[in-house]
Design an enzyme around this catalytic site. Structure first.
Site, PDB file in Angstrom:
ATOM      1  N   GLN A 181      -7.380  -3.828  -3.731  1.00 54.81           N
ATOM      2  CA  GLN A 181      -7.075  -4.996  -3.025  1.00 54.81           C
ATOM      3  C   GLN A 181      -7.919  -5.898  -2.289  1.00 54.81           C
ATOM      4  O   GLN A 181      -7.876  -6.958  -2.217  1.00 54.81           O
ATOM      5  CB  GLN A 181      -5.958  -4.375  -1.813  1.00 54.81           C
ATOM      6  CG  GLN A 181      -4.606  -5.049  -1.887  1.00 54.81           C
ATOM      7  CD  GLN A 181      -3.916  -4.185  -0.995  1.00 54.81           C
ATOM      8  OE1 GLN A 181      -4.202  -2.971  -0.196  1.00 54.81           O
ATOM      9  NE2 GLN A 181      -3.046  -5.058   0.032  1.00 54.81           N
ATOM     10  N   GLY A 189       1.786   1.347  -2.334  1.00 55.80           N
ATOM     11  CA  GLY A 189       1.372   1.492  -3.714  1.00 55.80           C
ATOM     12  C   GLY A 189       0.125   0.542  -4.200  1.00 55.80           C
ATOM     13  O   GLY A 189       0.411  -0.055  -5.429  1.00 55.80           O
ATOM     14  N   CYS A 238       0.539   5.643  -2.179  1.00 51.72           N
ATOM     15  CA  CYS A 238       0.401   5.432  -0.819  1.00 51.72           C
ATOM     16  C   CYS A 238       1.487   4.475  -0.009  1.00 51.72           C
ATOM     17  O   CYS A 238       2.678   4.386  -0.748  1.00 51.72           O
ATOM     18  CB  CYS A 238      -0.918   4.595  -0.636  1.00 51.72           C
ATOM     19  SG  CYS A 238      -1.054   2.927  -1.706  1.00 51.72           S
ATOM     20  N   GLY A 258      -3.763  -0.990  -2.799  1.00 59.46           N
ATOM     21  CA  GLY A 258      -5.447  -0.730  -2.975  1.00 59.46           C
ATOM     22  C   GLY A 258      -5.952   0.676  -3.125  1.00 59.46           C
ATOM     23  O   GLY A 258      -6.648   1.306  -3.924  1.00 59.46           O
TER      24      GLY A 258
END
Length: 543
Positions: A240, A199, A196, A201
């Site tokens: 996260q 990198g 993502c 959550g």
């Protein structure tokens, strides 16, 4: 030459520790904490790619957790990423970034793949995009990556509806997405890249879902806190926020609720014949346990959450909420809008919804031709004087009875306040009549499919917003329409279907959808009828 690559981080004893990594030009090195670093052979520049091996369920290094490739010097060559893909024998890339790749304070995220039916060269690698299929929440791409005379296939699954620090609106779509990833072909047994933007959550949530689902299916036990702790020890903030942690629990509940068996079209008739003995009953019981009606207090709360906020209030002292819920189609987001039949006091809100959402057509499951006194009447009789409700004026024309199966009408809804939100075109209205009230299912699968086909074709021609479907409780009849629609779409386009997945998707939005075994069985009957009709159509064309 030695290059300095972006600092990697580990989460140890609640403190963030960093370590510099030195890399020889043109070689892939591993840091002390296991990060994989790739550097392009052609450029002596820092390449900001942060990866981390993550162990899976009973498998070492099953994933590489990575942020999206970033070129800190704005050089378009991103061969470092494809070098890593090649050297790690990666065949599956799970991208959890939102659809539009944008700016980042440390650089610009690069569109690291070629456009459909084209190729790009990245250093020693040529990457060709051989296919791209867009779905409501994700895009599936297939790449052919070539180095010299050697060639490999890489499948990228790009989930486009995951906010960077939030969670997707739809729980079941992520579960279905994961199934697509698992079912993709793989020969080299390399790790799966999960990436993502930062990198963090989304990656942790997805990997935890995959690990814990496999563990739950094979061992029947789960340790969610332990799994999350292990992930965060590997890489800080892999989950996260508390919202992502709660979302993990929800996705696991749906993933483990009832096994989503996907069956191809050619095997579906035999599967249903064999499954009718006991398996379909077991599947439905599992679904009901997972989506069992909550206490009256919880149901009331769910009803409040389902209420969609209206932007305008055109009836004095009227509420600016309406009890309605969007559901995505296979490829179209917010394809369906399930709502309760309006009460006399909520007709204004219902008509506001029709205009605000630019409804393509209205589907009614009030099976009596004449509305009950408890229903809110939102259109007049055919060719009669306009119905006026507050600022609204509704007229009805072209009413027809289709062999007693359903009624068709054209409604024109006008509003002085909301005039800017309507094109003035008639809105098709379809009222299904052939419903067995005792069994709570349509009387015929063939007639139901004919009705659905009529609705879908009309909606496609309208080029407007969602299909608005209503019944007395907004679920028990409307939900069957949506579930069967989803199943038929999947069978039509992918030549396979998972009835359980279709039902999960609808029940996740409205728990009272598909309330009995008869409706669950009817979903299977509709797919059988669709396959039968499709075969008959093919045979006719051959003659």
């Amino acid at each position: 030459m030695r290059l300095f690559v972006k600092k990697t981080a580990t989460f140890q004893n609640d403190t963030l520790c960093t370590s510099d990594t030195q890399v020889d030009n043109g070689k892939q090195q591993k840091t002390d904490n296991g990060a994989v670093v790739s550097v392009d052979d052609a450029f002596s520049v820092p390449v900001t790619i942060l990866e981390k091996y993550i162990d899976g369920h009973n498998r070492k290094k099953e994933y590489i957790a990575s942020e999206d490739p970033v070129d800190t010097n704005n050089v378009e060559d991103i061969s470092a990423f494809w070098k890593m893909v090649w050297e790690e024998k990666v065949e599956k890339v799970v991208n959890l970034s939102e659809a539009v790749i944008g700016k980042h304070q440390e650089g610009e995220y690069v569109h690291y793949w070629p456009d459909p039916d084209s190729f790009k060269k990245f250093g020693k690698f040529q990457v060709t995009s051989t296919s791209e299929e867009e779905y409501a929440d994700y895009t599936k791409r297939v790449f052919k990556i070539t180095k010299g005379s050697k060639e490999r296939t890489v499948h990228q699954f790009h989930y486009t509806s995951w906010p960077e620090k939030g969670v997707p609106d739809d729980v079941t779509s992520v579960v279905d997405f994961r199934e697509k990833v698992l079912n993709a072909p793989s020969k080299l047994n390399g790790p799966t890249i999960v990436q993502c933007r930062k990198g963090l959550g989304p990656i942790g949530t997805y990997i935890a879902l995959d690990i814990l689902t496999k563990k739950g299916e094979s061992e029947g036990t789960l340790d969610i806190p332990g799994c999350v702790k292990n992930l965060r020890q590997k890489r800080q903030n892999l989950i996260q926020t508390p919202e992502q942690y709660r979302y993990l629990h929800k996705t696991l509940a749906h993933s483990l609720a009832a096994r989503s068996i996907t069956v191809s079209g050619d095997k579906f008739p035999k599967y249903v014949k064999d499954a009718r003995k006991s398996e379909l009953k077991q599947q439905f019981e599992q679904l009901q346990q997972s989506f069992k009606p909550d206490s009256e207090e919880v149901q009331k709360k769910e009803g409040e959450e389902n209420k969609r906020r209206l932007h305008f209030s055109v009836i004095p002292d009227a509420s600016d909420y309406v009890n309605a819920k969007f559901i995505d189609g296979l490829r179209v987001k917010r394809r369906y809008l399930m709502s309760q039949t309006p009460l006399p006091e909520t007709v204004g809100e219902f008509l506001t919804l029709v205009i605000e959402e630019n409804i393509s057509c209205i589907v009614s499951f009030e099976v009596e031709k004449e509305l009950k006194k408890t229903d809110g009447i939102y259109f007049p009789g055919c060719d009669m004087d306009a119905l006026k409700k507050g600022d609204f004026e509704v007229t009805c024309t072209n009413e027809q009875d289709t062999n007693g199966s359903f009624m068709t009408r054209s409604l024109t809804v006008k509003s002085g306040v909301l005039q800017q939100n309507t094109d003035g075109k008639p809105i098709p209205h379809y009222q299904f009549l052939k419903w067995d009230m005792q069994k709570n299912v349509p009387t015929s699968a063939a007639e139901f499919l004919s009705f659905m086909k009529f609705v879908e074709e009309t909606a496609n021609k309208q080029n407007r917003g969602p299909i608005l479907i209503h019944c007395f409780d907004g679920a028990s009849q409307s939900g069957l329409f949506v579930a069967v629609s989803l199943a038929i779409q999947q069978m039509s386009e992918e030549h396979e279907v998972s009835i359980v997945s279709a039902v999960k998707k609808v029940k996740a939005a409205r728990t009272m959808s598909i309330p009995n075994q008869a409706q669950f069985d009817f979903c299977h009957d509709c797919v059988l009828e669709y396959l039968k009709a499709s075969k008959a159509d093919r045979d006719t064309r051959k003659k």
